[in-house]
Write an enzyme that holds these catalytic residues in place. Structure first.
Site, PDB file in Angstrom:
ATOM      1  N   SER A   1       0.861  -1.198   0.000  1.00  0.00           N
ATOM      2  CA  SER A   1       0.000   0.000   0.000  1.00  0.00           C
ATOM      3  C   SER A   1       0.892   1.241   0.000  1.00  0.00           C
ATOM      4  O   SER A   1       2.075   1.154   0.354  1.00  0.00           O
ATOM      5  CB  SER A   1      -0.846  -0.028   1.266  1.00  0.00           C
TER       6      SER A   1
ATOM      7  N   TYR B   1      -1.913  -0.752  10.466  1.00  0.00           N
ATOM      8  CA  TYR B   1      -1.995  -1.077   9.031  1.00  0.00           C
ATOM      9  C   TYR B   1      -0.678  -0.716   8.350  1.00  0.00           C
ATOM     10  O   TYR B   1      -0.102  -1.534   7.610  1.00  0.00           O
ATOM     11  CB  TYR B   1      -3.170  -0.310   8.424  1.00  0.00           C
TER      12      TYR B   1
HETATM   13  N1  LIG Z   1      -8.831  -0.482  -1.146  1.00  0.00           N
HETATM   14  C1  LIG Z   1      -7.808   0.305  -0.950  1.00  0.00           C
HETATM   15  O1  LIG Z   1      -7.940   1.533  -0.853  1.00  0.00           O
HETATM   16  C2  LIG Z   1      -6.424  -0.266  -0.849  1.00  0.00           C
HETATM   17  C3  LIG Z   1      -5.326   0.592  -0.944  1.00  0.00           C
HETATM   18  C4  LIG Z   1      -4.049   0.082  -0.844  1.00  0.00           C
HETATM   19  C5  LIG Z   1      -3.864  -1.284  -0.648  1.00  0.00           C
HETATM   20  N2  LIG Z   1      -4.937  -2.093  -0.547  1.00  0.00           N
HETATM   21  C6  LIG Z   1      -4.715  -3.510  -0.300  1.00  0.00           C
HETATM   22  O2  LIG Z   1      -5.298  -4.248  -1.361  1.00  0.00           O
HETATM   23  C7  LIG Z   1      -5.660  -5.538  -0.883  1.00  0.00           C
HETATM   24  C8  LIG Z   1      -7.089  -5.844  -1.318  1.00  0.00           C
HETATM   25  O3  LIG Z   1      -7.951  -4.921  -0.685  1.00  0.00           O
HETATM   26  P1  LIG Z   1      -9.417  -4.577  -1.212  1.00  0.00           P
HETATM   27  O4  LIG Z   1      -9.482  -3.133  -1.356  1.00  0.00           O
HETATM   28  O5  LIG Z   1      -9.748  -5.460  -2.352  1.00  0.00           O
HETATM   29  O6  LIG Z   1     -10.253  -4.960   0.080  1.00  0.00           O
HETATM   30  P2  LIG Z   1     -11.524  -5.929   0.256  1.00  0.00           P
HETATM   31  O7  LIG Z   1     -11.922  -5.787   1.697  1.00  0.00           O
HETATM   32  O8  LIG Z   1     -12.542  -5.689  -0.786  1.00  0.00           O
HETATM   33  O9  LIG Z   1     -10.897  -7.358   0.003  1.00  0.00           O
HETATM   34  C9  LIG Z   1     -10.096  -8.011   0.940  1.00  0.00           C
HETATM   35  C10 LIG Z   1     -10.376  -9.497   0.848  1.00  0.00           C
HETATM   36  O10 LIG Z   1      -9.517 -10.158   1.780  1.00  0.00           O
HETATM   37  C11 LIG Z   1     -10.289 -11.144   2.449  1.00  0.00           C
HETATM   38  N3  LIG Z   1      -9.718 -11.444   3.754  1.00  0.00           N
HETATM   39  C12 LIG Z   1      -9.730 -10.674   4.869  1.00  0.00           C
HETATM   40  N4  LIG Z   1      -9.165 -11.310   5.876  1.00  0.00           N
HETATM   41  C13 LIG Z   1      -8.773 -12.529   5.400  1.00  0.00           C
HETATM   42  C14 LIG Z   1      -8.145 -13.649   5.973  1.00  0.00           C
HETATM   43  N5  LIG Z   1      -7.809 -13.686   7.272  1.00  0.00           N
HETATM   44  N6  LIG Z   1      -7.893 -14.720   5.184  1.00  0.00           N
HETATM   45  C15 LIG Z   1      -8.264 -14.720   3.890  1.00  0.00           C
HETATM   46  N7  LIG Z   1      -8.889 -13.697   3.284  1.00  0.00           N
HETATM   47  C16 LIG Z   1      -9.126 -12.612   4.048  1.00  0.00           C
HETATM   48  C17 LIG Z   1     -11.685 -10.527   2.598  1.00  0.00           C
HETATM   49  O11 LIG Z   1     -12.674 -11.499   2.849  1.00  0.00           O
HETATM   50  C18 LIG Z   1     -11.829  -9.840   1.246  1.00  0.00           C
HETATM   51  O12 LIG Z   1     -12.397 -10.701   0.288  1.00  0.00           O
HETATM   52  C19 LIG Z   1      -5.477  -5.505   0.635  1.00  0.00           C
HETATM   53  O13 LIG Z   1      -4.257  -6.109   0.969  1.00  0.00           O
HETATM   54  C20 LIG Z   1      -5.417  -4.036   0.935  1.00  0.00           C
HETATM   55  O14 LIG Z   1      -4.690  -3.756   2.112  1.00  0.00           O
HETATM   56  C21 LIG Z   1      -6.216  -1.623  -0.654  1.00  0.00           C
END
Ligand SMILES: NC(=O)c1ccc[n+]([C@@H]2O[C@H](COP(=O)([O-])OP(=O)(O)OC[C@H]3O[C@@H](n4cnc5c(N)ncnc54)[C@H](O)[C@@H]3O)[C@@H](O)[C@H]2O)c1
Length: 309
Positions: free
Chosen positions: A177, A190
């Protein structure tokens, strides 16, 4: 050969290699780097049940990959599996796995090895955010952030990297991130977990590189906010430089970075400049810029993911 001559020769070889890498960088800035085929590759995506994980699954489905989908959310993961088949994937394997539990990761990884085979592209994408100020964040939630956002990467690497090394073929993708590059208030646990994930992926990259394992690639992804719901309620005060990203756009960039075997992908591009500025600006100037960009307040409206995880 005298030691002076040996040193001069070493320096000459080093400068020639340096010049070649500069030329390569210039060429690939002007011309797009060729994209590799991922048809038939076994792609494991953690957190495939929604958001970026789901969209990544659909992209790799269209590219002809064999999909291994992991999520703690069984229902969401099965929905992704169905959508991936509709998008053209012929082999999709969905597993319910809590990536924050080491023994569960090892158990499900063994099942994947038996039922599907060696994973050749590992995308550590599962993530959670507590969105609380440090002193308000319960210990268990901070531990969970580390378990899912960072430690899961250790266990999945332990499970799948040996076969990649044996085959001299594999690609490790770390979804970190922008919070893995720069500390942000209201995101201490985080940020720490995302810094750790980045540091780990970079270190293993250096380790495999130093061991001349040329077939093992790494891609480290650092995006700013993406509209998936994870950071629901968060805002940007400077949408021209730090826009909240569209998920399809972000996933397109991630897949391109994998196909072009890029080591780092920061989104939006302004993040490269911020990281560069941070390396030499006095802290007072850095804080003024952060204040101007509204970064102190990005988490003020945070409500986060409303669905159960
Ligand atoms: N959305 C943003 O703004 C953003 C920005 C930077 C980085 N990210 C990173 O991108 C990645 C995806 O995020 P997203 O935005 O798609 O979020 P999201 O919440 O839509 O998806 C996250 C997924 O991870 C799964 N998950 C959570 N805990 C888990 C566990 N213990 N075991 C297995 N699966 C698990 C959830 O069920 C969900 O399907 C994450 O690592 C997040 O930190 C997101």
């Amino acid at each position: 050969m005298s030691s002076g001559w040996r040193s001069a020769k070493k320096l000459l070889v080093f400068l020639t290699k340096l010049l070649l890498t500069v030329l390569e960088a210039v060429v690939f800035t002007l011309l797009p780097k060729p994209r590799k085929s991922v048809a038939g590759e076994v792609v494991l995506i953690t957190g495939a049940g929604s958001g970026l994980g789901r969209l990544l699954a659909l992209r790799f489905a269209r590219l002809g990959s064999v999909l291994v989908l992991w999520d703690v959310n069984k229902e969401g993961n099965e929905e992704t599996s169905k959508m991936a088949r509709e998008a053209g994937a012929t082999r999709v394997h969905a597993y319910t796995c809590d990536c924050g539990q080491r023994e569960e990761v090892y158990r499900v990884a063994d099942q994947v090895k038996k039922e599907v085979g060696d994973v050749s592209i590992l995308i550590n994408n599962a993530g959670i955010v507590t969105g609380k100020k440090f002193l308000d964040c319960p210990d268990e939630l901070m531990e969970k952030s580390f378990d899912v956002n960072f430690k899961a990467h250790l266990w999945t690497y332990k499970a799948f990297l040996p076969a990649m090394i044996a085959n001299d073929h594999g690609h490790l993708v770390c979804i970190s991130s922008s919070a893995g590059l720069i500390g942000v208030n209201g995101l201490a646990d985080y940020c720490a977990s995302k810094f750790a994930a980045l540091g780990f992926a970079e270190s293993v990259f250096i380790e495999t590189f130093s061991q001349k394992r040329k077939g093992i690639k790494t891609t480290i992804v650092c995006p700013f906010f993406i509209k998936t719901g994870m950071f629901e309620g968060c805002t940007t005060a400077c949408p021209s430089l730090l826009p909240i990203l569209d998920p399809e756009y972000a996933v397109g960039k991630i897949v391109d970075a994998v196909l072009q075997e890029k080591l780092y992908l920061y989104m939006p591009r302004f993040l490269y400049f911020m990281v560069f500025l941070r390396s030499f600006l006095p802290i007072k100037m850095g804080l003024l810029i952060i204040d101007y960009l509204g970064i102190f307040h990005v988490m003020d409206g945070f409500t986060g993911q409303r669905k159960k995880q």
